[in-house]
Design a protein around this motif. Structure first.
Motif, PDB file in Angstrom:
ATOM      1  N   TYR A 155      25.025  45.598  11.148  1.00 13.68           N
ATOM      2  CA  TYR A 155      24.267  44.579  10.437  1.00 13.68           C
ATOM      3  C   TYR A 155      25.066  43.290  10.399  1.00 13.68           C
ATOM      4  N   GLY A 156      24.399  42.171  10.224  1.00 12.46           N
ATOM      5  CA  GLY A 156      25.046  40.866  10.162  1.00 12.46           C
ATOM      6  C   GLY A 156      25.356  40.462   8.739  1.00 12.46           C
ATOM      7  N   TYR A 157      26.354  41.114   8.150  1.00 13.18           N
ATOM      8  CA  TYR A 157      26.720  40.819   6.769  1.00 13.18           C
ATOM      9  C   TYR A 157      27.473  39.502   6.655  1.00 13.18           C
ATOM     10  N   VAL A 158      27.460  38.929   5.447  1.00  8.34           N
ATOM     11  CA  VAL A 158      28.208  37.711   5.178  1.00  8.34           C
ATOM     12  C   VAL A 158      29.694  38.054   5.243  1.00  8.34           C
ATOM     13  N   LYS A 159      30.398  37.388   6.133  1.00 10.61           N
ATOM     14  CA  LYS A 159      31.838  37.619   6.311  1.00 10.61           C
ATOM     15  C   LYS A 159      32.651  36.699   5.402  1.00 10.61           C
ATOM     16  N   SER A 160      32.212  35.454   5.300  1.00 11.16           N
ATOM     17  CA  SER A 160      32.912  34.518   4.423  1.00 11.16           C
ATOM     18  C   SER A 160      31.916  33.516   3.863  1.00 11.16           C
ATOM     19  N   GLY A 161      32.296  32.914   2.762  1.00 12.81           N
ATOM     20  CA  GLY A 161      31.397  32.014   2.047  1.00 12.81           C
ATOM     21  C   GLY A 161      30.814  32.741   0.856  1.00 12.81           C
ATOM     22  N   GLU A 162      29.857  32.098   0.205  1.00 12.34           N
ATOM     23  CA  GLU A 162      29.207  32.687  -0.953  1.00 12.34           C
ATOM     24  C   GLU A 162      28.497  33.983  -0.571  1.00 12.34           C
ATOM     25  N   LYS A 163      28.492  34.949  -1.471  1.00 11.64           N
ATOM     26  CA  LYS A 163      27.753  36.184  -1.207  1.00 11.64           C
ATOM     27  C   LYS A 163      26.290  35.849  -1.007  1.00 11.64           C
ATOM     28  N   GLY A 164      25.589  36.694  -0.254  1.00 13.13           N
ATOM     29  CA  GLY A 164      24.182  36.456  -0.008  1.00 13.13           C
ATOM     30  C   GLY A 164      23.589  37.540   0.866  1.00 13.13           C
ATOM     31  N   ARG A 165      22.374  37.309   1.302  1.00 11.57           N
ATOM     32  CA  ARG A 165      21.663  38.271   2.149  1.00 11.57           C
ATOM     33  C   ARG A 165      22.272  38.331   3.540  1.00 11.57           C
ATOM     34  N   ALA A 166      22.184  39.501   4.140  1.00 12.67           N
ATOM     35  CA  ALA A 166      22.617  39.694   5.525  1.00 12.67           C
ATOM     36  C   ALA A 166      21.592  39.053   6.457  1.00 12.67           C
ATOM     37  N   LEU A 167      21.950  38.916   7.712  1.00 13.20           N
ATOM     38  CA  LEU A 167      21.025  38.363   8.697  1.00 13.20           C
ATOM     39  C   LEU A 167      19.758  39.205   8.766  1.00 13.20           C
ATOM     40  N   THR A 168      18.660  38.567   9.110  1.00 13.53           N
ATOM     41  CA  THR A 168      17.384  39.254   9.220  1.00 13.53           C
ATOM     42  C   THR A 168      17.299  39.956  10.565  1.00 13.53           C
ATOM     43  N   LEU A 169      17.071  41.259  10.524  1.00 12.81           N
ATOM     44  CA  LEU A 169      16.962  42.085  11.726  1.00 12.81           C
ATOM     45  C   LEU A 169      15.502  42.325  12.093  1.00 12.81           C
ATOM     46  N   TYR A 170      15.261  42.571  13.370  1.00 11.97           N
ATOM     47  CA  TYR A 170      13.956  43.036  13.834  1.00 11.97           C
ATOM     48  C   TYR A 170      14.111  44.498  14.215  1.00 11.97           C
ATOM     49  N   ARG A 171      13.195  45.320  13.723  1.00 15.48           N
ATOM     50  CA  ARG A 171      13.296  46.778  13.884  1.00 15.48           C
ATOM     51  C   ARG A 171      13.063  47.258  15.312  1.00 15.48           C
ATOM     52  N   ASN A 172      12.046  46.731  15.957  1.00  9.58           N
ATOM     53  CA  ASN A 172      11.619  47.263  17.250  1.00  9.58           C
ATOM     54  C   ASN A 172      12.195  46.434  18.393  1.00  9.58           C
ATOM     55  N   VAL A 173      13.297  46.917  18.952  1.00 13.30           N
ATOM     56  CA  VAL A 173      13.951  46.242  20.070  1.00 13.30           C
ATOM     57  C   VAL A 173      14.197  47.299  21.132  1.00 13.30           C
ATOM     58  N   SER A 174      13.686  47.053  22.329  1.00 13.59           N
ATOM     59  CA  SER A 174      13.896  48.019  23.405  1.00 13.59           C
ATOM     60  C   SER A 174      14.189  47.292  24.713  1.00 13.59           C
ATOM     61  N   TYR A 175      14.974  47.945  25.546  1.00 11.70           N
ATOM     62  CA  TYR A 175      15.293  47.406  26.862  1.00 11.70           C
ATOM     63  C   TYR A 175      15.294  48.565  27.848  1.00 11.70           C
ATOM     64  N   ALA A 176      14.458  48.458  28.880  1.00 12.51           N
ATOM     65  CA  ALA A 176      14.384  49.479  29.916  1.00 12.51           C
ATOM     66  C   ALA A 176      15.252  49.031  31.092  1.00 12.51           C
ATOM     67  N   PHE A 177      16.357  49.730  31.317  1.00 12.13           N
ATOM     68  CA  PHE A 177      17.268  49.353  32.392  1.00 12.13           C
ATOM     69  C   PHE A 177      16.598  49.409  33.765  1.00 12.13           C
TER      70      PHE A 177
END
Length: 187
Positions: A155-177
């Motif tokens: 997940y894209g958590y806050v590493k530095s700075g004020e505490k807050g929400r993590a980055l917004t993720l999209y659930r459905n991600v697929s890649y067919a090689f």
């Protein structure tokens, strides 16, 4: 009985926190990496891990371009600005529904998991784009709130700075090689 109630309550609260990380907005993005094999996006989704790419849909010169900004590596200019003038499997693609404001961050975590984040800062009402850090290839920075987000794990958590929400993720991600088709979707 009271202990069981507390345990169930804690479980439910932690589940809600994880669900808030995922976007509830409609998103539909399809990309055929086999048509652009050396592009920054193709290399990011085809990598074993640690490679990401900012993907922005931009209208210019009468067409839609995908403007790509990789987190690392050297690319030719033609691999960073792609004119999207072909259909994929006969379907016409709309680039208007790529995240909050036509921008995504797509790639693989250090563990090889395919991930897609929204390009907008979740702590600035999704009105400010993130940019790659000048010093850390897996860190993104918001120039408004000055938070730094790290995307080397799940997940894209806050590493530095004020505490807050993590980055917004999209659930459905697929890649067919085999076909080179990348799909990001959210109902």
């Amino acid at each position: 009985m009271y202990k069981l109630f507390v345990i169930v309550l804690l479980y439910l609260l932690s589940a809600c926190e994880t669900d808030n990380m995922y976007s509830s907005n409609y998103c539909r993005f399809t990309f055929n990496a086999s048509q652009y094999p050396s592009s920054a996006l193709s290399r990011a989704v085809g990598s074993t891990g640690g490679d990401f790419c900012i993907v922005k849909a931009v209208s210019k010169n009468g067409g839609t371009h995908l403007v790509l900004t990789p987190n690392r590596g050297t690319y030719a200019a033609t691999d960073l600005d792609l004119l999207m003038n072909t259909a994929i499997s006969g379907e016409r693609i709309s680039y208007a529904s790529m995240g909050y404001k036509r921008g995504l961050i797509i790639g693989r975590s250090l563990y090889g998991q395919l991930r897609c984040y929204d390009l907008q800062c979740p702590n600035c009402d999704n009105n400010y784009e993130l940019a790659w850090s000048d010093t850390q290839p897996l860190d993104l920075v918001c120039k408004k709130c000055h938070r730094t987000y790290n995307i080397d794990g799940e997940y894209g958590y806050v590493k530095s700075g004020e505490k807050g929400r993590a980055l917004t993720l999209y659930r459905n991600v697929s890649y067919a090689f085999d076909s080179g088709i990348l799909i990001v979707s959210n109902p």
